[in-house]
Design an enzyme around this catalytic site. Structure first.
Site, PDB file in Angstrom:
ATOM      1  CB  ILE A  33      -0.962  -0.033   1.212  1.00  0.00           C
ATOM      2  CG1 ILE A  33      -2.196   0.794   0.957  1.00  0.00           C
ATOM      3  CG2 ILE A  33      -0.267   0.379   2.487  1.00  0.00           C
ATOM      4  CD1 ILE A  33      -3.265   0.612   2.019  1.00  0.00           C
ATOM      5  CG  ASN A  88      13.063  -4.799   5.832  1.00  0.00           C
ATOM      6  OD1 ASN A  88      14.145  -4.849   5.261  1.00  0.00           O
ATOM      7  ND2 ASN A  88      12.093  -3.975   5.437  1.00  0.00           N
ATOM      8  CD  GLN A  95       9.878  -8.228  10.976  1.00  0.00           C
ATOM      9  OE1 GLN A  95      10.837  -8.512  11.696  1.00  0.00           O
ATOM     10  NE2 GLN A  95       8.982  -9.117  10.614  1.00  0.00           N
ATOM     11  CG  HIS A 101       6.747  -8.713   5.231  1.00  0.00           C
ATOM     12  ND1 HIS A 101       6.750  -8.579   6.606  1.00  0.00           N
ATOM     13  CD2 HIS A 101       7.296  -7.575   4.751  1.00  0.00           C
ATOM     14  CE1 HIS A 101       7.268  -7.407   6.936  1.00  0.00           C
ATOM     15  NE2 HIS A 101       7.615  -6.777   5.824  1.00  0.00           N
ATOM     16  CG  PHE A 102      10.181 -12.936   1.382  1.00  0.00           C
ATOM     17  CD1 PHE A 102      11.546 -13.077   1.573  1.00  0.00           C
ATOM     18  CD2 PHE A 102       9.321 -13.846   1.989  1.00  0.00           C
ATOM     19  CE1 PHE A 102      12.056 -14.107   2.347  1.00  0.00           C
ATOM     20  CE2 PHE A 102       9.825 -14.887   2.770  1.00  0.00           C
ATOM     21  CZ  PHE A 102      11.192 -15.015   2.950  1.00  0.00           C
TER      22      PHE A 102
HETATM   23  P1  AMP Z   1       8.397  -3.821   6.661  1.00  0.00           P
HETATM   24  O1  AMP Z   1       9.009  -2.476   6.955  1.00  0.00           O
HETATM   25  O2  AMP Z   1       9.355  -4.746   5.970  1.00  0.00           O
HETATM   26  O3  AMP Z   1       7.776  -4.436   7.886  1.00  0.00           O
HETATM   27  O4  AMP Z   1       7.275  -3.532   5.601  1.00  0.00           O
HETATM   28  C1  AMP Z   1       5.913  -3.581   5.860  1.00  0.00           C
HETATM   29  C2  AMP Z   1       5.218  -3.145   4.599  1.00  0.00           C
HETATM   30  O5  AMP Z   1       3.840  -3.467   4.716  1.00  0.00           O
HETATM   31  C3  AMP Z   1       5.313  -1.646   4.306  1.00  0.00           C
HETATM   32  O6  AMP Z   1       5.972  -1.447   3.063  1.00  0.00           O
HETATM   33  C4  AMP Z   1       3.852  -1.204   4.265  1.00  0.00           C
HETATM   34  O7  AMP Z   1       3.595  -0.244   3.259  1.00  0.00           O
HETATM   35  C5  AMP Z   1       3.120  -2.509   3.994  1.00  0.00           C
HETATM   36  N1  AMP Z   1       1.745  -2.553   4.480  1.00  0.00           N
HETATM   37  C6  AMP Z   1       1.316  -2.329   5.743  1.00  0.00           C
HETATM   38  N2  AMP Z   1      -0.024  -2.458   5.811  1.00  0.00           N
HETATM   39  C7  AMP Z   1      -0.448  -2.777   4.566  1.00  0.00           C
HETATM   40  C8  AMP Z   1      -1.720  -3.030   3.978  1.00  0.00           C
HETATM   41  N3  AMP Z   1      -2.846  -2.966   4.693  1.00  0.00           N
HETATM   42  N4  AMP Z   1      -1.777  -3.337   2.665  1.00  0.00           N
HETATM   43  C9  AMP Z   1      -0.659  -3.384   1.912  1.00  0.00           C
HETATM   44  N5  AMP Z   1       0.592  -3.159   2.419  1.00  0.00           N
HETATM   45  C10 AMP Z   1       0.685  -2.849   3.714  1.00  0.00           C
END
Ligand code: AMP
Ligand code: ZN
Length: 138
Positions: A33, A88, A95, A101-102
């Site tokens: 998102i 991350n 993270q 997640h990737f």
């Molecule tokens: P990280 O920093 O690796 O934990 O990345 C988490 C990612 O999840 C971020 O890039 C957010 O933009 C994404 N994210 C969080 N909530 C949502 C959501 N509801 N739909 C799509 N992506 C999301």
């Protein structure tokens, strides 16, 4: 973070809507998102694990086999020059969502999204000391 409060578990169970690109019994892939490039995709195992090393080896290999297939589709769909796969782990590593997640991040030459990281050289002998610390943890 408990599974009950986990954003990605809520996405997997359909409580939060996302734009899906692939789904099977093991993983869900959807568009981030907050993308850093068009087609920035997240691949999450449907089962909740916080970090890479928390994930059962058998399941991780199932996730890995899907990751390549999804990355190929993202790259082909976006006609990009390349892509980064990022995972991350822990707050220190960026993270934010504590569900493994990737990120698949489409890249194009000269897009300037990431620069090279600040690489340095080990002082004499340190590389062996560090490798020994890691080896004994297997
Ligand atoms: P990280 O920093 O690796 O934990 O990345 C988490 C990612 O999840 C971020 O890039 C957010 O933009 C994404 N994210 C969080 N909530 C949502 C959501 N509801 N739909 C799509 N992506 C999301
Ligand atoms: Zn979760």
């Amino acid at each position: 973070m408990s599974v009950k409060d986990c954003v990605f578990c809520k996405i997997v169970t359909g409580q939060i809507p996302v734009t899906k690109v692939f789904e099977d019994d093991v993983v869900l892939a959807f568009l981030d998102i907050g993308p850093i490039s068009d087609g920035h995709t997240l691949v999450v195992p449907k089962q909740h694990f916080e970090k890479l090393h928390d994930c059962d080896a058998g399941l991780l290999s199932q996730v890995g086999s899907r990751l390549g297939k999804i990355a190929g589709a993202v790259a082909a769909g976006m006609s990009c020059d390349g892509y980064n796969v990022l995972c991350n782990n822990g707050r220190a590593a960026g993270q934010l969502v504590e569900h493994l997640h990737f990120h698949i991040i489409p890249r194009n030459l000269g897009d300037g999204i990431f620069e090279r990281w600040p690489a340095y050289k080990y002082k004499q002998g340190l590389i062996e000391t560090i490798a020994a610390k890691i080896r004994k943890k297997f």
